[in-house]
Write a protein that holds these residues in place. Sequence first.
Motif, PDB file in Angstrom:
ATOM      1  N   SER A  17       0.827  -1.210   0.000  1.00  0.00           N
ATOM      2  CA  SER A  17       0.000   0.000   0.000  1.00  0.00           C
ATOM      3  C   SER A  17       0.860   1.259   0.000  1.00  0.00           C
ATOM      4  O   SER A  17       0.482   2.282  -0.570  1.00  0.00           O
ATOM      5  CB  SER A  17      -0.919   0.008   1.228  1.00  0.00           C
ATOM      6  OG  SER A  17      -1.825  -1.058   1.183  1.00  0.00           O
ATOM      7  N   GLY A  18       2.009   1.186   0.669  1.00  0.00           N
ATOM      8  CA  GLY A  18       2.895   2.344   0.734  1.00  0.00           C
ATOM      9  C   GLY A  18       3.844   2.464  -0.432  1.00  0.00           C
ATOM     10  O   GLY A  18       4.664   3.389  -0.484  1.00  0.00           O
ATOM     11  N   PHE A  19       3.722   1.537  -1.389  1.00  0.00           N
ATOM     12  CA  PHE A  19       4.649   1.497  -2.520  1.00  0.00           C
ATOM     13  C   PHE A  19       4.612   2.783  -3.339  1.00  0.00           C
ATOM     14  O   PHE A  19       5.655   3.342  -3.702  1.00  0.00           O
ATOM     15  CB  PHE A  19       4.274   0.306  -3.395  1.00  0.00           C
ATOM     16  CG  PHE A  19       5.449  -0.387  -4.013  1.00  0.00           C
ATOM     17  CD1 PHE A  19       6.713  -0.273  -3.475  1.00  0.00           C
ATOM     18  CD2 PHE A  19       5.283  -1.160  -5.145  1.00  0.00           C
ATOM     19  CE1 PHE A  19       7.782  -0.923  -4.043  1.00  0.00           C
ATOM     20  CE2 PHE A  19       6.342  -1.817  -5.709  1.00  0.00           C
ATOM     21  CZ  PHE A  19       7.599  -1.695  -5.161  1.00  0.00           C
ATOM     22  N   GLY A  20       3.381   3.238  -3.640  1.00  0.00           N
ATOM     23  CA  GLY A  20       3.259   4.461  -4.433  1.00  0.00           C
ATOM     24  C   GLY A  20       3.819   5.669  -3.699  1.00  0.00           C
ATOM     25  O   GLY A  20       4.562   6.467  -4.275  1.00  0.00           O
ATOM     26  N   ALA A  21       3.457   5.794  -2.415  1.00  0.00           N
ATOM     27  CA  ALA A  21       3.965   6.922  -1.627  1.00  0.00           C
ATOM     28  C   ALA A  21       5.481   6.867  -1.505  1.00  0.00           C
ATOM     29  O   ALA A  21       6.159   7.904  -1.571  1.00  0.00           O
ATOM     30  CB  ALA A  21       3.329   6.899  -0.230  1.00  0.00           C
ATOM     31  N   GLY A 113       0.634  -3.011  -6.688  1.00  0.00           N
ATOM     32  CA  GLY A 113       0.728  -3.106  -5.236  1.00  0.00           C
ATOM     33  C   GLY A 113      -0.372  -2.323  -4.546  1.00  0.00           C
ATOM     34  O   GLY A 113      -0.988  -2.797  -3.583  1.00  0.00           O
ATOM     35  N   THR A 114      -0.682  -1.136  -5.048  1.00  0.00           N
ATOM     36  CA  THR A 114      -1.672  -0.274  -4.413  1.00  0.00           C
ATOM     37  C   THR A 114      -3.075  -0.857  -4.492  1.00  0.00           C
ATOM     38  O   THR A 114      -3.784  -0.973  -3.490  1.00  0.00           O
ATOM     39  CB  THR A 114      -1.652   1.120  -5.066  1.00  0.00           C
ATOM     40  OG1 THR A 114      -0.334   1.667  -4.966  1.00  0.00           O
ATOM     41  CG2 THR A 114      -2.633   2.052  -4.386  1.00  0.00           C
ATOM     42  N   VAL A 115      -3.502  -1.249  -5.697  1.00  0.00           N
ATOM     43  CA  VAL A 115      -4.881  -1.712  -5.871  1.00  0.00           C
ATOM     44  C   VAL A 115      -5.081  -3.109  -5.289  1.00  0.00           C
ATOM     45  O   VAL A 115      -6.127  -3.410  -4.696  1.00  0.00           O
ATOM     46  CB  VAL A 115      -5.274  -1.677  -7.366  1.00  0.00           C
ATOM     47  CG1 VAL A 115      -4.521  -2.715  -8.178  1.00  0.00           C
ATOM     48  CG2 VAL A 115      -6.777  -1.874  -7.521  1.00  0.00           C
ATOM     49  N   LEU A 116      -4.087  -3.980  -5.432  1.00  0.00           N
ATOM     50  CA  LEU A 116      -4.268  -5.352  -4.969  1.00  0.00           C
ATOM     51  C   LEU A 116      -4.169  -5.459  -3.456  1.00  0.00           C
ATOM     52  O   LEU A 116      -4.759  -6.363  -2.862  1.00  0.00           O
ATOM     53  CB  LEU A 116      -3.248  -6.266  -5.648  1.00  0.00           C
ATOM     54  CG  LEU A 116      -3.467  -6.417  -7.159  1.00  0.00           C
ATOM     55  CD1 LEU A 116      -2.402  -7.307  -7.787  1.00  0.00           C
ATOM     56  CD2 LEU A 116      -4.852  -6.985  -7.449  1.00  0.00           C
ATOM     57  N   ALA A 338     -14.569  -6.710  -5.638  1.00  0.00           N
ATOM     58  CA  ALA A 338     -13.621  -5.945  -4.825  1.00  0.00           C
ATOM     59  C   ALA A 338     -12.502  -5.358  -5.664  1.00  0.00           C
ATOM     60  O   ALA A 338     -12.044  -4.244  -5.423  1.00  0.00           O
ATOM     61  CB  ALA A 338     -13.042  -6.837  -3.721  1.00  0.00           C
ATOM     62  N   GLY A 339     -12.031  -6.118  -6.675  1.00  0.00           N
ATOM     63  CA  GLY A 339     -10.966  -5.602  -7.527  1.00  0.00           C
ATOM     64  C   GLY A 339     -11.403  -4.387  -8.311  1.00  0.00           C
ATOM     65  O   GLY A 339     -10.688  -3.381  -8.388  1.00  0.00           O
ATOM     66  N   ALA A 340     -12.599  -4.456  -8.903  1.00  0.00           N
ATOM     67  CA  ALA A 340     -13.117  -3.315  -9.660  1.00  0.00           C
ATOM     68  C   ALA A 340     -13.386  -2.123  -8.746  1.00  0.00           C
ATOM     69  O   ALA A 340     -13.079  -0.976  -9.094  1.00  0.00           O
ATOM     70  CB  ALA A 340     -14.396  -3.718 -10.397  1.00  0.00           C
ATOM     71  N   ALA A 341     -13.953  -2.381  -7.572  1.00  0.00           N
ATOM     72  CA  ALA A 341     -14.233  -1.284  -6.629  1.00  0.00           C
ATOM     73  C   ALA A 341     -12.950  -0.626  -6.168  1.00  0.00           C
ATOM     74  O   ALA A 341     -12.863   0.604  -6.051  1.00  0.00           O
ATOM     75  CB  ALA A 341     -15.017  -1.825  -5.428  1.00  0.00           C
ATOM     76  N   SER A 342     -11.929  -1.435  -5.915  1.00  0.00           N
ATOM     77  CA  SER A 342     -10.646  -0.890  -5.489  1.00  0.00           C
ATOM     78  C   SER A 342      -9.986  -0.096  -6.605  1.00  0.00           C
ATOM     79  O   SER A 342      -9.396   0.965  -6.374  1.00  0.00           O
ATOM     80  CB  SER A 342      -9.722  -2.031  -5.039  1.00  0.00           C
ATOM     81  OG  SER A 342      -8.459  -1.540  -4.672  1.00  0.00           O
ATOM     82  N   SER A 343     -10.088  -0.597  -7.841  1.00  0.00           N
ATOM     83  CA  SER A 343      -9.433   0.088  -8.961  1.00  0.00           C
ATOM     84  C   SER A 343     -10.090   1.425  -9.262  1.00  0.00           C
ATOM     85  O   SER A 343      -9.410   2.414  -9.548  1.00  0.00           O
ATOM     86  CB  SER A 343      -9.456  -0.800 -10.211  1.00  0.00           C
ATOM     87  OG  SER A 343     -10.777  -1.000 -10.669  1.00  0.00           O
ATOM     88  N   LEU A 344     -11.429   1.492  -9.193  1.00  0.00           N
ATOM     89  CA  LEU A 344     -12.103   2.771  -9.446  1.00  0.00           C
ATOM     90  C   LEU A 344     -11.770   3.770  -8.343  1.00  0.00           C
ATOM     91  O   LEU A 344     -11.576   4.970  -8.613  1.00  0.00           O
ATOM     92  CB  LEU A 344     -13.617   2.561  -9.530  1.00  0.00           C
ATOM     93  CG  LEU A 344     -14.449   3.806  -9.859  1.00  0.00           C
ATOM     94  CD1 LEU A 344     -13.994   4.434 -11.175  1.00  0.00           C
ATOM     95  CD2 LEU A 344     -15.935   3.459  -9.917  1.00  0.00           C
ATOM     96  N   GLN A 345     -11.674   3.289  -7.113  1.00  0.00           N
ATOM     97  CA  GLN A 345     -11.279   4.167  -6.019  1.00  0.00           C
ATOM     98  C   GLN A 345      -9.883   4.723  -6.258  1.00  0.00           C
ATOM     99  O   GLN A 345      -9.628   5.916  -6.097  1.00  0.00           O
ATOM    100  CB  GLN A 345     -11.326   3.415  -4.692  1.00  0.00           C
ATOM    101  CG  GLN A 345     -10.951   4.295  -3.494  1.00  0.00           C
ATOM    102  CD  GLN A 345     -11.102   3.564  -2.172  1.00  0.00           C
ATOM    103  OE1 GLN A 345     -11.332   2.357  -2.131  1.00  0.00           O
ATOM    104  NE2 GLN A 345     -10.977   4.294  -1.078  1.00  0.00           N
TER     105      GLN A 345
END
Length: 403
Positions: A17-21, A113-116, A338-345
């Motif tokens: 989750s922190g990969f992008g940051a 990493g972020t979306v998954l 969940a994957g689609a919801a996470s990706s749109l977010q």
Amino acid sequence: MSIIHRVRLALVLGSLSGFGALTIDMYLPAMPGMARDLHASPSVVQLSLIVFVIGLALGQVLIGPLSDTWGRRRPLIVGLSLYVAGSVCCVLAPTGGWLIGARALQSLGAAAGTVLARAIVRDPFQGPAMTRFLSVAMLVTGLAPILAPVVGGQVLRFTSWRGIFIVLAAIGAVLLVTVLVTQRESLPPERRRPAHIPGTLRAMAALATDRSYLRYVLAAALMFAAVFAYISGSSFNLQNVYGLTAQQFSLVFAANGLGIVLLAQVNGFLIGRGREAETLLRSALVIAVVAASGVFACTATSAPLPLLLICLFVVVSMLGPVLPDATTLPMGPHAATAGAASSLQGLLQFLIGAAAASAMGVAGPGSPIAMGVTMLVCAVAALAVLLLLRTTIAEQRGVEAGR
């Protein structure tokens, strides 16, 4: 799930989750030096940041739905491999254009990493349990904004900005090996959706018209945009305008990252004591608006630097409770997608963040007041979306009940 498994999962998912940051923050202290070394304008170097964020957003739209079909593990491995390759290309960049292209490749890997990470959390958890787990994972995720600029500043003491991307390539390789060795597939075959592009588009369209989902996702995205305006502009503003060194800037940035971690843990503690995520989210956004007003006032009146830093700390810290609360509330009803919801977010979060940074860049990356205005507008918009869409949803339900 055993305690050992929970801890290991929190470490891995928090890191992802922190990969992008991490990838954004570590090279912030080097941006002025990169512009000089590549014979590029500050705007070109800032564009490499914006391109990374856009790639991070678009990559999530592709990877999230694919993971609903293929599972989480395979797309994650492919994404981490792309990240390592993109980081190596950044090391070799001879021009600003090359750097921008390499950052685009790197961003696709970071997107995985972020979306998954969000989708993997949703697979075994829901409701308050999901919020508490996300708050614990924020202990690891929050280390990125704390350690990244400090590490970047220290690397610059011994080598050039290229050394920062060598470190990022090494971190990506370590995470890739860790996932290969320890991460099990979290989405069993019986819960996967067949590969069907029209079905995926319908799922995304349904999410995009779900006002309850959008209410939280847009509020989180706008709050992230307020913080991203700080991320994008603080390197030039605090170093070139206020005179901080790269090392001093990295310490200020790390202190703000620590605020994110601390507030995330307070949020998890309160959730565990029966407080509602909705109430905590609304309170955090109100505080963010007040503090962003302080940032604007400080930049508009050239107030002393310590006062500005206090206001920045409060605004950035509010991301700690906003992200876990505004992730749990919209993701809960969408277990099957969940994957689609996470990706749109993720798409909305990073595209709105990039748009805010681009709008701020019109006034130049070294304009403190542009940073203050952008942070205030985004914070106010986040609170407005949360409050106004709530009224709209309530009215809509009243009409439906009357029918």
